[in-house]
Design an enzyme around this catalytic site. Structure first.
Site, PDB file in Angstrom:
ATOM      1  N   GLY A 138     123.335 -41.846  55.579  1.00 17.48           N
ATOM      2  CA  GLY A 138     123.742 -41.642  54.196  1.00 17.48           C
ATOM      3  C   GLY A 138     124.805 -42.580  53.691  1.00 17.48           C
ATOM      4  N   THR A 139     125.134 -43.633  54.448  1.00 14.28           N
ATOM      5  CA  THR A 139     126.182 -44.557  54.016  1.00 14.28           C
ATOM      6  C   THR A 139     125.638 -45.759  53.256  1.00 14.28           C
ATOM      7  OG1 THR A 139     126.115 -45.523  56.245  1.00 14.28           O
ATOM      8  CG2 THR A 139     127.846 -43.918  55.795  1.00 14.28           C
ATOM      9  N   LYS A 141     122.555 -47.728  54.054  1.00 13.32           N
ATOM     10  CA  LYS A 141     121.845 -48.789  54.784  1.00 13.32           C
ATOM     11  C   LYS A 141     120.516 -49.122  54.111  1.00 13.32           C
ATOM     12  CE  LYS A 141     122.042 -46.485  58.726  1.00 13.32           C
ATOM     13  NZ  LYS A 141     122.990 -45.392  58.463  1.00 13.32           N
ATOM     14  N   SER A 142     119.721 -48.116  53.796  1.00 12.42           N
ATOM     15  CA  SER A 142     118.420 -48.376  53.167  1.00 12.42           C
ATOM     16  C   SER A 142     118.587 -48.918  51.751  1.00 12.42           C
ATOM     17  CB  SER A 142     117.575 -47.096  53.150  1.00 12.42           C
ATOM     18  OG  SER A 142     118.219 -46.073  52.422  1.00 12.42           O
ATOM     19  N   SER A 588     139.071 -31.006  71.826  1.00 10.86           N
ATOM     20  CA  SER A 588     139.956 -30.407  70.830  1.00 10.86           C
ATOM     21  C   SER A 588     140.423 -29.017  71.227  1.00 10.86           C
ATOM     22  CB  SER A 588     139.260 -30.350  69.463  1.00 10.86           C
ATOM     23  OG  SER A 588     138.125 -29.503  69.523  1.00 10.86           O
ATOM     24  N   LYS A 631     138.048 -26.457  60.396  1.00 11.24           N
ATOM     25  CA  LYS A 631     138.557 -25.509  61.386  1.00 11.24           C
ATOM     26  C   LYS A 631     139.543 -24.535  60.752  1.00 11.24           C
ATOM     27  CE  LYS A 631     138.019 -28.709  65.293  1.00 11.24           C
ATOM     28  NZ  LYS A 631     138.725 -29.549  66.289  1.00 11.24           N
TER      29      LYS A 631
END
Length: 715
Positions: A138-139, A141-142, A588, A631
């Protein structure tokens, strides 16, 4: 891509000059093939008018607009305040709705963030280089790959024709012609074949009429005449197949292509990627389909002179990756049947052009299973780019995020435009999803999904505009699967009293974890110390993965150093309660484990209204972790009133307003500070904390937090 005038190749020029008067018989085709290899002809200075080529001045202007104006340099064409307040969520944009924000026409101008990646795409388009983009889904690329196809010249496109080979039917011939000429050639062949068939049919009916007349009138043998007529009919029909076989198969047609081709071959099987030859069940009796008519192009052939995009490149099998290497290196690749048991396996065409730009994409794990030689070719003849997950939160970027909302509404075409307050809420959500103070997320696919859900809600209410209330509803409705599961866990644990959020219990701590990328869950950890039957050891259960197991071992180092008791005669049992089949990954929970074990060893109860998260060094320093916002919200939903987080993560906290009054957030830098907050009692606790400070060696004063990385990896 070269600016200025574009020349088509010598071979393509010869074809274009001869195909307009191309004869449809085999001899003409062969003579054409001979002329294609002749070096004597060259394109004229006026260029070739093939329906898509550009003249010198037009090409220069197009290239200038296409290449020089990079998407990151495109300003928002809307009213902006002269003195922009740094805290203005819209970056000074003076709008009432997104309808007032113009959307750029070119895809490259719509890309937001990823300045480095856009710069690489621009250079790669100019020099025709391959690119590998690695980053989170979703950054963009396509979108960048599609933008590159718009930057490439359309006038260089070609049509590809496959001809019958009279010498060897299983070796079809291949011709390339300028885009738009392929249709003309095929139509010319069809017209010629139609005329020949008409003449054959006319001749056939005359002969049949003569035979029938002779058999009826002279020979008076009706059955014999009908039989002879049938034989003549079949003979003519069988003979006509030869002329139909001369019609070429247009496998790549770029006549209507307005820009360079873009082929998404993500997850494509071998035939779809490399081309295939259809199986023919009729192999004899004159019923077979000519081999050249059964040839199917692959994505590597359709993307000739354009872009081939393959996401999750590591999912391609090794054989396909090897063939892809060949196509990249040679610039051409023959089409053959991919199934060894098919009749198409006997067919292999002449080499078909594959002069494409390869854009490979994937997550970080894509490089592990990618063929090293394929990556070497991309790297040796192109660029490797890592996509950013976040970008600095500036007024300019906020204006571009507002334009992003306008783009999503315009591209969808069915959503009401967003009000100013709705856009501000989306920008706040972009901040929250970034997980870093002073940054905005660049995972636009998920953010675009929120825009569409909010717009759908507004449309369902027949609202003229999408308001902030619609966005808030969308945030509740568009929860991820992991968040929905986490919420169910919280409710079920309340029903069965598995979640404890008040009172004091020895050896039990409310830990915090993340599910997926955007959901938190409270994960209780219990510890018990028992006499050992042999050498003492630390035993952890709960489907722990490698990193979690290592964190338990690190914690055990602190326990051994701090404890006054002989641990060689004790077993320390640590249980991660109800972790499920997914298990526990990351470190964590380190401070959670340490607190539970110390509580069990010293027999000091733990405040159950406290939840915590944080990594731990072997010296007792609390290190930053990921997902602190989610969290904290999970702890608030579970009813805890205090949440302990690493001091280095304090800047990353961006919880929703509804949770701010529900919990107190306490940043800590050392395990001693954790115990000071979580353990019950004063004298015993103070003595324990003081001893731990002196033994672990950090002895950090309150307020002197450990400086952690500004961008912690999710753990």
């Amino acid at each position: 891509m070269v600016t200025g005038r574009k020349y088509i190749s010598r071979r393509a020029y010869v074809r274009s000059s001869d195909d307009s008067s191309m004869s449809n018989d085999t001899n003409t085709d062969d003579s054409l093939h001979e002329r294609e290899d002749s070096p004597d002809d060259a394109p004229s200075e006026e260029g070739i008018d093939d329906g898509g080529s550009l003249q010198h001045d037009e090409a220069e202007e197009v290239d200038k607009k296409t290449i020089d104006d990079l998407g990151s340099d495109v300003e928002i064409d809307a009213d902006v305040a002269e003195n922009v307040d740094e805290n203005d969520l819209l970056g000074g944009l003076q709008i009432e709705t997104t309808d007032e924000i113009p959307v750029p026409d070119r895809l490259v101008d719509q890309v937001i963030g990823q300045e480095h990646a856009r710069d690489v795409i621009m250079k790669a388009a100019k020099q025709r280089r391959h690119v590998m983009m690695i980053g989170s889904p979703g950054t963009g690329k396509s979108m960048l790959a599609k933008a590159m196809s718009e930057l490439l010249p359309r006038e260089e496109l070609q049509d590809v024709l496959v001809y019958h080979n009279p010498d060897d039917g299983n070796r079809p011939k291949v011709r390339t012609v300028p885009a738009g000429k392929g249709d003309q050639i095929v139509e010319a062949h069809k017209e010629e074949a139609r005329k020949r068939n008409q003449m054959r049919s006319f001749l056939m009916w005359i002969i049949i009429a003569v035979v029938l007349g002779y058999s009826l009138i002279i020979a008076q043998q009706v059955l014999l005449g009908i039989l002879a007529a049938g034989i003549i009919y079949l003979a003519f029909r069988y003979g006509s197949r030869g002329s139909d076989a001369m019609i070429p198969n247009l496998i790549v047609n770029n006549a209507d292509q307005k820009s360079a081709p873009f082929q998404d071959a993500t997850g494509a099987h071998a035939g779809a990627l490399l081309g295939d030859v259809r199986h023919d069940p009729f192999q004899s009796g004159g019923m077979e389909t000519p081999s050249h008519d059964r040839v199917e192009p692959g994505a590597i052939h359709k993307s000739n002179k354009g872009v081939l995009f393959v996401d999750e490149i590591n999912t391609l099998d090794v054989r396909s990756q090897q063939h892809l290497m060949t196509a990249i290196q040679e610039g051409e690749f023959s089409i053959t049947g991919q199934s060894e048991r098919s009749s198409g396996a006997m067919v292999q065409t002449e080499p078909v052009p594959t002069d494409f730009i390869m854009i490979a994409a994937g997550n970080l794990d894509a490089m592990e299973n990618m063929h090293p030689a394929l990556r070497s070719r991309i790297k040796g003849y192109g660029y490797e780019v890592y996509m950013d997950d976040t970008i600095e939160d500036t007024p300019e970027m906020r204006r571009k995020y507002a334009r992003f909302v306008a783009q999503e509404v315009t591209n969808d075409g069915r959503l009401p435009h967003f009000t100013e307050e709705a856009v501000e809420e989306l920008i706040l959500e972009a901040r929250r999803r970034a997980g870093r103070k002073g940054h905005l997320t660049l995972e636009f696919r998920n953010l675009g999904g929120l825009v569409r859900v909010a717009g759908d809600i507004a449309r369902g209410e027949n609202a003229e505009l999408t308001t902030r209330d619609h966005v808030l509803q969308a945030k509740r409705r568009a929860r991820s699967i992991e968040q929905q599961i986490a919420d169910q866990y919280i409710e079920r644990r309340k029903d069965y009293e598995l979640s404890v959020n008040d009172g004091f219990v020895t050896g039990r701590v409310n830990g915090l974890a993340v599910m997926g990328e955007d959901s938190g869950i409270m994960l209780p950890v219990m510890a018990e110390v028992t006499p050992s039957q042999g050498p003492g050891q630390v035993i952890a259960t709960g489907q722990l993965k490698e990193m979690a197991e290592e964190s338990v071992q690190n914690v055990s180092a602190i326990i051994k150093k701090f404890s006054n008791q002989d641990l060689s005669e004790m077993d320390v049992h640590v249980q991660f309660v109800q972790t499920g089949q997914q298990g526990v990954d990351g470190d964590s929970a380190s401070i959670t484990v340490a607190t539970a074990v110390i509580s069990a060893l010293e027999d000091i109860p733990i405040d159950q209204s406290v939840a915590m998260t944080g990594s731990l060094s072997v010296r007792g320093d609390v290190l930053p972790v990921g997902g602190v916002t989610h969290k904290i919200e999970a702890a608030a939903k579970a009813g805890c009133s205090t949440v302990i987080i690493p001091a280095a993560n304090e800047q990353d906290v961006m919880i929703e307003d509804e949770y701010k009054e529900m919990v107190d957030i306490i940043p800590v830098s050392h395990i001693s500070e954790v115990l000071d907050v979580a353990l019950e009692g004063e004298p015993e606790k103070d003595s324990l904390v003081d001893r731990l400070k002196s033994i672990t060696g950090s002895a950090l004063n309150k307020g002197q937090g450990v400086k952690g990385p500004s961008s912690p990896s999710p753990q």
